[in-house]
Motif scaffolding. Structure first.
Motif, PDB file in Angstrom:
ATOM      1  N   TYR A  50       7.486 -50.523 -33.765  1.00 42.78           N
ATOM      2  CA  TYR A  50       7.333 -51.808 -34.443  1.00 42.78           C
ATOM      3  C   TYR A  50       6.627 -52.793 -33.511  1.00 42.78           C
ATOM      4  O   TYR A  50       6.526 -52.564 -32.307  1.00 42.78           O
ATOM      5  CB  TYR A  50       8.680 -52.356 -34.940  1.00 42.78           C
ATOM      6  CG  TYR A  50       9.712 -52.574 -33.866  1.00 42.78           C
ATOM      7  CD1 TYR A  50       9.848 -53.822 -33.258  1.00 42.78           C
ATOM      8  CD2 TYR A  50      10.566 -51.549 -33.472  1.00 42.78           C
ATOM      9  CE1 TYR A  50      10.799 -54.033 -32.286  1.00 42.78           C
ATOM     10  CE2 TYR A  50      11.516 -51.754 -32.500  1.00 42.78           C
ATOM     11  CZ  TYR A  50      11.634 -52.996 -31.905  1.00 42.78           C
ATOM     12  OH  TYR A  50      12.571 -53.202 -30.938  1.00 42.78           O
ATOM     13  N   GLU A  51       6.152 -53.867 -34.103  1.00 44.17           N
ATOM     14  CA  GLU A  51       5.320 -54.811 -33.369  1.00 44.17           C
ATOM     15  C   GLU A  51       5.817 -56.235 -33.556  1.00 44.17           C
ATOM     16  O   GLU A  51       6.278 -56.615 -34.633  1.00 44.17           O
ATOM     17  CB  GLU A  51       3.883 -54.692 -33.884  1.00 44.17           C
ATOM     18  CG  GLU A  51       2.875 -55.558 -33.196  1.00 44.17           C
ATOM     19  CD  GLU A  51       1.454 -55.301 -33.685  1.00 44.17           C
ATOM     20  OE1 GLU A  51       0.545 -55.938 -33.130  1.00 44.17           O
ATOM     21  OE2 GLU A  51       1.265 -54.492 -34.611  1.00 44.17           O
ATOM     22  N   PHE A  57       6.840 -52.066 -29.658  1.00 45.52           N
ATOM     23  CA  PHE A  57       8.054 -51.410 -29.175  1.00 45.52           C
ATOM     24  C   PHE A  57       8.144 -50.010 -29.760  1.00 45.52           C
ATOM     25  O   PHE A  57       7.804 -49.782 -30.925  1.00 45.52           O
ATOM     26  CB  PHE A  57       9.301 -52.210 -29.561  1.00 45.52           C
ATOM     27  CG  PHE A  57       9.391 -53.534 -28.879  1.00 45.52           C
ATOM     28  CD1 PHE A  57      10.063 -53.661 -27.673  1.00 45.52           C
ATOM     29  CD2 PHE A  57       8.794 -54.657 -29.431  1.00 45.52           C
ATOM     30  CE1 PHE A  57      10.141 -54.892 -27.033  1.00 45.52           C
ATOM     31  CE2 PHE A  57       8.863 -55.886 -28.796  1.00 45.52           C
ATOM     32  CZ  PHE A  57       9.542 -56.008 -27.592  1.00 45.52           C
ATOM     33  N   LEU A  58       8.632 -49.109 -28.951  1.00 42.37           N
ATOM     34  CA  LEU A  58       8.855 -47.736 -29.379  1.00 42.37           C
ATOM     35  C   LEU A  58      10.306 -47.405 -29.071  1.00 42.37           C
ATOM     36  O   LEU A  58      10.752 -47.590 -27.933  1.00 42.37           O
ATOM     37  CB  LEU A  58       7.916 -46.809 -28.597  1.00 42.37           C
ATOM     38  CG  LEU A  58       7.933 -45.349 -28.970  1.00 42.37           C
ATOM     39  CD1 LEU A  58       6.536 -44.789 -28.878  1.00 42.37           C
ATOM     40  CD2 LEU A  58       8.874 -44.577 -28.081  1.00 42.37           C
ATOM     41  N   GLU A  59      11.057 -46.974 -30.082  1.00 38.98           N
ATOM     42  CA  GLU A  59      12.452 -46.582 -29.886  1.00 38.98           C
ATOM     43  C   GLU A  59      12.611 -45.131 -30.316  1.00 38.98           C
ATOM     44  O   GLU A  59      12.283 -44.775 -31.448  1.00 38.98           O
ATOM     45  CB  GLU A  59      13.390 -47.484 -30.680  1.00 38.98           C
ATOM     46  CG  GLU A  59      13.419 -48.903 -30.165  1.00 38.98           C
ATOM     47  CD  GLU A  59      14.397 -49.798 -30.902  1.00 38.98           C
ATOM     48  OE1 GLU A  59      15.134 -49.308 -31.799  1.00 38.98           O
ATOM     49  OE2 GLU A  59      14.417 -51.002 -30.592  1.00 38.98           O
ATOM     50  N   MET A  60      13.112 -44.309 -29.403  1.00 40.07           N
ATOM     51  CA  MET A  60      13.244 -42.875 -29.655  1.00 40.07           C
ATOM     52  C   MET A  60      14.703 -42.458 -29.507  1.00 40.07           C
ATOM     53  O   MET A  60      15.344 -42.771 -28.502  1.00 40.07           O
ATOM     54  CB  MET A  60      12.382 -42.098 -28.648  1.00 40.07           C
ATOM     55  CG  MET A  60      12.488 -40.594 -28.779  1.00 40.07           C
ATOM     56  SD  MET A  60      11.473 -39.732 -27.549  1.00 40.07           S
ATOM     57  CE  MET A  60       9.852 -40.008 -28.224  1.00 40.07           C
ATOM     58  N   GLU A  61      15.219 -41.740 -30.505  1.00 40.16           N
ATOM     59  CA  GLU A  61      16.589 -41.232 -30.446  1.00 40.16           C
ATOM     60  C   GLU A  61      16.607 -39.919 -29.679  1.00 40.16           C
ATOM     61  O   GLU A  61      15.996 -38.937 -30.102  1.00 40.16           O
ATOM     62  CB  GLU A  61      17.131 -41.000 -31.855  1.00 40.16           C
ATOM     63  CG  GLU A  61      17.386 -42.266 -32.620  1.00 40.16           C
ATOM     64  CD  GLU A  61      18.017 -42.015 -33.980  1.00 40.16           C
ATOM     65  OE1 GLU A  61      18.106 -40.838 -34.412  1.00 40.16           O
ATOM     66  OE2 GLU A  61      18.407 -42.988 -34.612  1.00 40.16           O
ATOM     67  N   VAL A  62      17.296 -39.933 -28.540  1.00 38.28           N
ATOM     68  CA  VAL A  62      17.407 -38.723 -27.719  1.00 38.28           C
ATOM     69  C   VAL A  62      18.845 -38.546 -27.224  1.00 38.28           C
ATOM     70  O   VAL A  62      19.090 -38.439 -26.023  1.00 38.28           O
ATOM     71  CB  VAL A  62      16.397 -38.747 -26.544  1.00 38.28           C
ATOM     72  CG1 VAL A  62      15.000 -38.456 -27.010  1.00 38.28           C
ATOM     73  CG2 VAL A  62      16.423 -40.081 -25.813  1.00 38.28           C
ATOM     74  N   PRO A  63      19.823 -38.511 -28.140  1.00 37.69           N
ATOM     75  CA  PRO A  63      21.212 -38.356 -27.708  1.00 37.69           C
ATOM     76  C   PRO A  63      21.428 -36.999 -27.043  1.00 37.69           C
ATOM     77  O   PRO A  63      20.804 -36.006 -27.411  1.00 37.69           O
ATOM     78  CB  PRO A  63      22.000 -38.460 -29.014  1.00 37.69           C
ATOM     79  CG  PRO A  63      21.041 -38.052 -30.066  1.00 37.69           C
ATOM     80  CD  PRO A  63      19.688 -38.514 -29.587  1.00 37.69           C
ATOM     81  N   GLY A  64      22.277 -37.000 -26.047  1.00 36.54           N
ATOM     82  CA  GLY A  64      22.595 -35.748 -25.367  1.00 36.54           C
ATOM     83  C   GLY A  64      21.608 -35.383 -24.274  1.00 36.54           C
ATOM     84  O   GLY A  64      21.753 -34.356 -23.625  1.00 36.54           O
ATOM     85  N   ILE A  65      20.615 -36.225 -24.043  1.00 38.27           N
ATOM     86  CA  ILE A  65      19.643 -35.974 -22.980  1.00 38.27           C
ATOM     87  C   ILE A  65      19.907 -36.975 -21.863  1.00 38.27           C
ATOM     88  O   ILE A  65      20.020 -38.174 -22.110  1.00 38.27           O
ATOM     89  CB  ILE A  65      18.197 -36.098 -23.495  1.00 38.27           C
ATOM     90  CG1 ILE A  65      17.949 -35.050 -24.580  1.00 38.27           C
ATOM     91  CG2 ILE A  65      17.203 -35.940 -22.361  1.00 38.27           C
ATOM     92  CD1 ILE A  65      16.570 -35.114 -25.195  1.00 38.27           C
ATOM     93  N   ILE A 132      10.923 -48.404 -25.249  1.00 35.56           N
ATOM     94  CA  ILE A 132       9.765 -48.706 -24.419  1.00 35.56           C
ATOM     95  C   ILE A 132       9.092 -49.954 -24.969  1.00 35.56           C
ATOM     96  O   ILE A 132       8.790 -50.033 -26.159  1.00 35.56           O
ATOM     97  CB  ILE A 132       8.771 -47.524 -24.391  1.00 35.56           C
ATOM     98  CG1 ILE A 132       9.475 -46.278 -23.843  1.00 35.56           C
ATOM     99  CG2 ILE A 132       7.539 -47.871 -23.556  1.00 35.56           C
ATOM    100  CD1 ILE A 132       8.653 -45.017 -23.911  1.00 35.56           C
ATOM    101  N   GLU A 133       8.901 -50.932 -24.088  1.00 37.40           N
ATOM    102  CA  GLU A 133       8.225 -52.168 -24.464  1.00 37.40           C
ATOM    103  C   GLU A 133       6.805 -52.113 -23.924  1.00 37.40           C
ATOM    104  O   GLU A 133       6.581 -51.895 -22.731  1.00 37.40           O
ATOM    105  CB  GLU A 133       8.947 -53.377 -23.870  1.00 37.40           C
ATOM    106  CG  GLU A 133       8.290 -54.690 -24.226  1.00 37.40           C
ATOM    107  CD  GLU A 133       8.992 -55.891 -23.613  1.00 37.40           C
ATOM    108  OE1 GLU A 133       8.442 -56.991 -23.716  1.00 37.40           O
ATOM    109  OE2 GLU A 133      10.084 -55.729 -23.032  1.00 37.40           O
ATOM    110  N   LEU A 134       5.836 -52.316 -24.812  1.00 35.84           N
ATOM    111  CA  LEU A 134       4.420 -52.269 -24.474  1.00 35.84           C
ATOM    112  C   LEU A 134       3.831 -53.661 -24.709  1.00 35.84           C
ATOM    113  O   LEU A 134       3.372 -53.978 -25.808  1.00 35.84           O
ATOM    114  CB  LEU A 134       3.706 -51.225 -25.343  1.00 35.84           C
ATOM    115  CG  LEU A 134       4.305 -49.809 -25.272  1.00 35.84           C
ATOM    116  CD1 LEU A 134       3.992 -49.018 -26.522  1.00 35.84           C
ATOM    117  CD2 LEU A 134       3.804 -49.102 -24.036  1.00 35.84           C
ATOM    118  N   PRO A 135       3.859 -54.517 -23.670  1.00 36.83           N
ATOM    119  CA  PRO A 135       3.378 -55.891 -23.844  1.00 36.83           C
ATOM    120  C   PRO A 135       1.884 -55.933 -24.161  1.00 36.83           C
ATOM    121  O   PRO A 135       1.107 -55.121 -23.666  1.00 36.83           O
ATOM    122  CB  PRO A 135       3.655 -56.550 -22.495  1.00 36.83           C
ATOM    123  CG  PRO A 135       4.611 -55.648 -21.793  1.00 36.83           C
ATOM    124  CD  PRO A 135       4.371 -54.281 -22.336  1.00 36.83           C
TER     125      PRO A 135
END
Length: 150
Positions: A50-51, A57-65, A132-135
């Motif tokens: 989203y912007e 912004f990038l949000e990634m679900e990585v539970p258990g990692i 991850i925030e990408l300014p």
């Protein structure tokens, strides 16, 4: 009148065949639902992008990692995220019928627009979510201009 030994096996033969067919039906039904880790070729974590006016912004679900098992690289305008969700052997005393959780290694790559200031990228990992925030570069930020009506 009692049946002889050979006659008993022929009497129960149709029931044995029915039992085998029912077992096969259940095996086939669960086979379609069950995913063994060795059958799972790709684990692809879900991502939201989203912007805002200031950043993407990038949000990634990585539970258990574990955080240390994630690698983030930015090269030639491409953001790459790699990691692996390791399969932990289940208890042998349990008879699993269904395993839906995905396992394995993954690699996600995203081409970034030129408007991103790659020197200010930030990453945070909390509760199984990598954010991850990408300014944006200053010149790329949108400014609203109010126009007066004559």
């Amino acid at each position: 009148m009692l049946a002889k030994r050979g006659e008993l096996s022929s009497i129960f033969k149709p029931f044995e065949e029915l039992h085998r067919e029912i077992d096969k039906l259940f095996d086939d039904a669960f086979k379609g639902l069950s995913i063994r880790p060795e059958d799972r070729e790709n684990f692809i974590p879900a991502v939201d992008v989203y912007e805002t006016d200031d950043a993407i912004f990038l949000e990634m679900e990585v539970p258990g990692i574990k955080k240390g098992d994630l690698k983030i690289k930015l090269e030639d305008g491409v953001l790459s995220i790699t990691g692996e969700k390791k399969y932990e052997k289940k208890e042998k005393s349990r008879n699993y019928h269904l395993i839906e959780r995905g396992y394995g290694s993954f690699n996600r790559a995203f081409r970034l627009p030129d408007s991103i200031d790659t020197t200010k990228v930030k990453a945070n990992y909390d509760n199984g979510v990598l954010k991850i925030e990408l300014p944006k570069k200053e010149e790329a930020k949108k400014e609203a201009v109010e126009i007066k009506i004559d």
